[in-house]
Scaffold this motif. Structure first.
Motif, PDB file in Angstrom:
ATOM      1  N   PRO A 104       0.841  -1.216   0.000  1.00 29.33           N
ATOM      2  CA  PRO A 104       0.000   0.000   0.000  1.00 29.33           C
ATOM      3  C   PRO A 104       0.867   1.254   0.000  1.00 29.33           C
ATOM      4  CG  PRO A 104      -0.771  -1.566   1.648  1.00 29.33           C
ATOM      5  CD  PRO A 104       0.569  -2.066   1.177  1.00 29.33           C
ATOM      6  N   LYS A 105       0.476   2.211  -0.832  1.00 29.86           N
ATOM      7  CA  LYS A 105       1.291   3.407  -1.040  1.00 29.86           C
ATOM      8  C   LYS A 105       0.470   4.679  -0.853  1.00 29.86           C
ATOM      9  CE  LYS A 105       3.856   0.857  -4.620  1.00 29.86           C
ATOM     10  NZ  LYS A 105       2.951  -0.324  -4.606  1.00 29.86           N
ATOM     11  N   VAL A 106       1.158   5.738  -0.445  1.00 28.10           N
ATOM     12  CA  VAL A 106       0.569   7.075  -0.326  1.00 28.10           C
ATOM     13  C   VAL A 106       1.330   7.988  -1.280  1.00 28.10           C
ATOM     14  CG1 VAL A 106       0.227   9.061   1.197  1.00 28.10           C
ATOM     15  CG2 VAL A 106      -0.152   6.737   2.071  1.00 28.10           C
ATOM     16  N   GLU A 107       0.595   8.756  -2.071  1.00 28.93           N
ATOM     17  CA  GLU A 107       1.219   9.666  -3.052  1.00 28.93           C
ATOM     18  C   GLU A 107       0.706  11.079  -2.816  1.00 28.93           C
ATOM     19  OE1 GLU A 107       2.656   9.693  -7.622  1.00 28.93           O
ATOM     20  OE2 GLU A 107       0.793   8.600  -7.233  1.00 28.93           O
ATOM     21  N   LEU A 108       1.630  11.994  -2.507  1.00 23.01           N
ATOM     22  CA  LEU A 108       1.246  13.358  -2.140  1.00 23.01           C
ATOM     23  C   LEU A 108       1.510  14.389  -3.228  1.00 23.01           C
ATOM     24  CD1 LEU A 108       2.552  13.545   1.555  1.00 23.01           C
ATOM     25  CD2 LEU A 108       0.285  12.848   0.728  1.00 23.01           C
ATOM     26  N   HIS A 109       2.245  14.035  -4.275  1.00 23.54           N
ATOM     27  CA  HIS A 109       2.646  15.038  -5.281  1.00 23.54           C
ATOM     28  C   HIS A 109       2.302  14.504  -6.666  1.00 23.54           C
ATOM     29  CE1 HIS A 109       5.375  18.526  -6.354  1.00 23.54           C
ATOM     30  NE2 HIS A 109       5.237  17.918  -7.526  1.00 23.54           N
ATOM     31  N   LEU A 110       1.097  14.852  -7.107  1.00 20.25           N
ATOM     32  CA  LEU A 110       0.588  14.351  -8.383  1.00 20.25           C
ATOM     33  C   LEU A 110      -0.181  15.469  -9.081  1.00 20.25           C
ATOM     34  CD1 LEU A 110       0.169  11.672 -10.099  1.00 20.25           C
ATOM     35  CD2 LEU A 110      -2.074  11.556  -8.982  1.00 20.25           C
ATOM     36  N   HIS A 111       0.298  15.861 -10.245  1.00 20.59           N
ATOM     37  CA  HIS A 111      -0.424  16.871 -11.029  1.00 20.59           C
ATOM     38  C   HIS A 111      -1.566  16.189 -11.768  1.00 20.59           C
ATOM     39  CE1 HIS A 111       2.364  20.234 -10.348  1.00 20.59           C
ATOM     40  NE2 HIS A 111       3.266  19.269 -10.238  1.00 20.59           N
ATOM     41  N   PHE A 112      -2.767  16.700 -11.578  1.00 23.74           N
ATOM     42  CA  PHE A 112      -3.968  16.014 -12.062  1.00 23.74           C
ATOM     43  C   PHE A 112      -3.938  15.831 -13.573  1.00 23.74           C
ATOM     44  CE2 PHE A 112      -8.780  16.070 -12.544  1.00 23.74           C
ATOM     45  CZ  PHE A 112      -8.916  14.769 -12.104  1.00 23.74           C
ATOM     46  N   GLU A 113      -3.843  16.929 -14.302  1.00 28.35           N
ATOM     47  CA  GLU A 113      -3.811  16.827 -15.760  1.00 28.35           C
ATOM     48  C   GLU A 113      -2.535  16.124 -16.230  1.00 28.35           C
ATOM     49  OE1 GLU A 113      -6.099  20.417 -14.391  1.00 28.35           O
ATOM     50  OE2 GLU A 113      -4.027  19.735 -14.114  1.00 28.35           O
ATOM     51  N   GLY A 114      -1.450  16.294 -15.464  1.00 36.14           N
ATOM     52  CA  GLY A 114      -0.183  15.645 -15.810  1.00 36.14           C
ATOM     53  C   GLY A 114      -0.200  14.146 -15.608  1.00 36.14           C
ATOM     54  N   ALA A 115      -1.231  13.653 -14.922  1.00 28.60           N
ATOM     55  CA  ALA A 115      -1.376  12.207 -14.742  1.00 28.60           C
ATOM     56  C   ALA A 115      -2.295  11.594 -15.794  1.00 28.60           C
ATOM     57  CB  ALA A 115      -1.913  11.907 -13.347  1.00 28.60           C
ATOM     58  N   ALA A 116      -2.801  12.429 -16.710  1.00 36.51           N
ATOM     59  CA  ALA A 116      -3.725  11.933 -17.734  1.00 36.51           C
ATOM     60  C   ALA A 116      -3.019  10.968 -18.682  1.00 36.51           C
ATOM     61  CB  ALA A 116      -4.292  13.100 -18.539  1.00 36.51           C
ATOM     62  N   PRO A 117      -3.522   9.737 -18.821  1.00 36.27           N
ATOM     63  CA  PRO A 117      -2.918   8.815 -19.782  1.00 36.27           C
ATOM     64  C   PRO A 117      -2.931   9.426 -21.192  1.00 36.27           C
ATOM     65  CG  PRO A 117      -4.494   7.667 -18.369  1.00 36.27           C
ATOM     66  CD  PRO A 117      -4.664   9.133 -18.106  1.00 36.27           C
ATOM     67  N   PRO A 118      -1.842   9.313 -21.947  1.00 34.08           N
ATOM     68  CA  PRO A 118      -1.812   9.892 -23.298  1.00 34.08           C
ATOM     69  C   PRO A 118      -2.966   9.410 -24.166  1.00 34.08           C
ATOM     70  CG  PRO A 118       0.382   9.189 -22.648  1.00 34.08           C
ATOM     71  CD  PRO A 118      -0.544   8.710 -21.581  1.00 34.08           C
ATOM     72  N   ALA A 119      -3.322   8.124 -24.047  1.00 36.48           N
ATOM     73  CA  ALA A 119      -4.422   7.589 -24.860  1.00 36.48           C
ATOM     74  C   ALA A 119      -5.734   8.293 -24.522  1.00 36.48           C
ATOM     75  CB  ALA A 119      -4.563   6.086 -24.639  1.00 36.48           C
TER      76      ALA A 119
END
Length: 332
Positions: free
Chosen positions: A10-25
């Motif tokens: 189990p992981k916690v992620e605190l630094h994620l740009h929303f649009e930057g996480a958009a899958p290219p497809a």
């Protein structure tokens, strides 16, 4: 030899740009639906194409032109959280910007935010992942725009929207130019973070701490160049949202084994691990863990400790924190 890291850890992620996480497809599909020609932002194999960090910002904003309605953001939320859940993430925080959701208008922003939150609640029920939002001012859009962003954040603080931050080109403007926005967000009860110490040196971290009074720093890794600052971070308990793969991919450091995350941790700075803009940097959180384990000999116990620090630094209510800590400890 380091031990094998269980991908299901189990992981916690605190630094994620929303649009930057958009899958290219996903972005290509939206562009096709809307007849938007952004073919030049993709590589032949379908990934995102850019030359350097500043070109990356341009490509990022071009990809965002396909996101035009609350429904687009609802679909994006599900796509992003599906990827995170597959990666073992049980809790994530993501940077959201009214600049990309309603162009800073509070009424429009509420509609976008509602769509994102409803999708996040759906994902929590079906995928077991919890998402919280951090409204983020875009540094290179300027201090005046940051005020409008802060007002949007203050007006919409909720159980879902819990933080305020600053991202973008660190070489433009000074942290003190954004003090009004951060004061506004602080008065509204939002928790505070800011990008610093990625492209700016250790002085940019000091400036963020001194002028913006943040409790977390996005990246912050170049603090290692000033050991007095490193000691200050450790003593104050300031948490760094470190994204090693992003730093290496963009050339801040030449390789994982040259990255300062291990040295920072040895000097008792609280570090967390995130992916930043994962499809842009061809990474996943599991890949980050595996590469760090190879580079520094970290074990699952190291990652469990880092995830506990991340959960304790999360911008969430105490009931959510307790639940996430139980999951991390295998008691849920």
């Amino acid at each position: 030899m380091s031990e094998k890291i269980d991908p299901a850890l189990p992981k916690v992620e605190l630094h994620l740009h929303f649009e930057g996480a958009a899958p290219p497809a996903f972005i290509r599909g939206l562009a096709k639906e809307k007849h938007i020609d952004i073919a030049k932002i993709f590589t032949p194999d379908g990934g995102y194409a850019y030359r350097d960090f500043w070109h990356f910002l341009e490509v990022y904003e071009a990809a965002c032109t396909t996101l035009q309605s609350p429904e687009d953001f609802r679909r994006l939320t599900l796509a992003v959280l599906e990827d995170r859940a597959k990666d073992g993430v049980v809790y994530a925080e993501t940077f959201l910007s009214p600049d990309f959701c309603g162009v800073g208008d509070v009424t429009a922003w509420r509609e976008y935010l509602l769509a994102i939150e409803e999708a996040a609640l759906e994902a929590q029920k079906t995928m077991g992942i919890t998402l919280k939002g951090i409204v983020t001012a875009i540094r290179h859009f300027g201090p005046d725009q940051s005020r409008a962003t802060a007002l949007c954040a203050a007006e919409t603080k909720s159980d879902f929207l819990t933080g305020f931050g600053l991202a973008g080109d660190e070489k433009q403007f000074h942290p003190k130019d954004f003090t009004w926005a951060f004061d506004c967000a602080r008065e509204a009860g939002l928790r505070l973070t800011a990008h610093a110490g990625e492209w700016g040196g250790p002085e940019s971290v000091r400036d963020a701490l001194d002028h913006l009074k943040v409790e977390r720093i996005g990246h912050g890794v170049r603090a290692i160049e000033d050991l007095a600052l490193v000691d200050q971070l450790a003593e104050q308990g300031t948490v760094l949202e470190v994204c090693p793969g992003s730093n290496v991919f963009l050339g801040v450091y030449p390789s994982f084994d040259k990255h300062p995350i291990d040295r920072l941790r040895e000097r008792e700075v609280k570090v967390t691990i995130s992916t930043d803009d994962p499809p842009f940097f061809r990474t996943t959180l599991t890949q980050e863990y595996e590469t760090l384990a190879r580079a520094f000999g970290w074990t699952e116990d190291d990652f469990r400790a880092i995830n506990r620090d991340a959960a304790n630094a999360a911008f969430c209510d105490e009931a959510t924190r307790a639940r996430i800590l139980q999951i991390l400890e295998g008691r849920a």
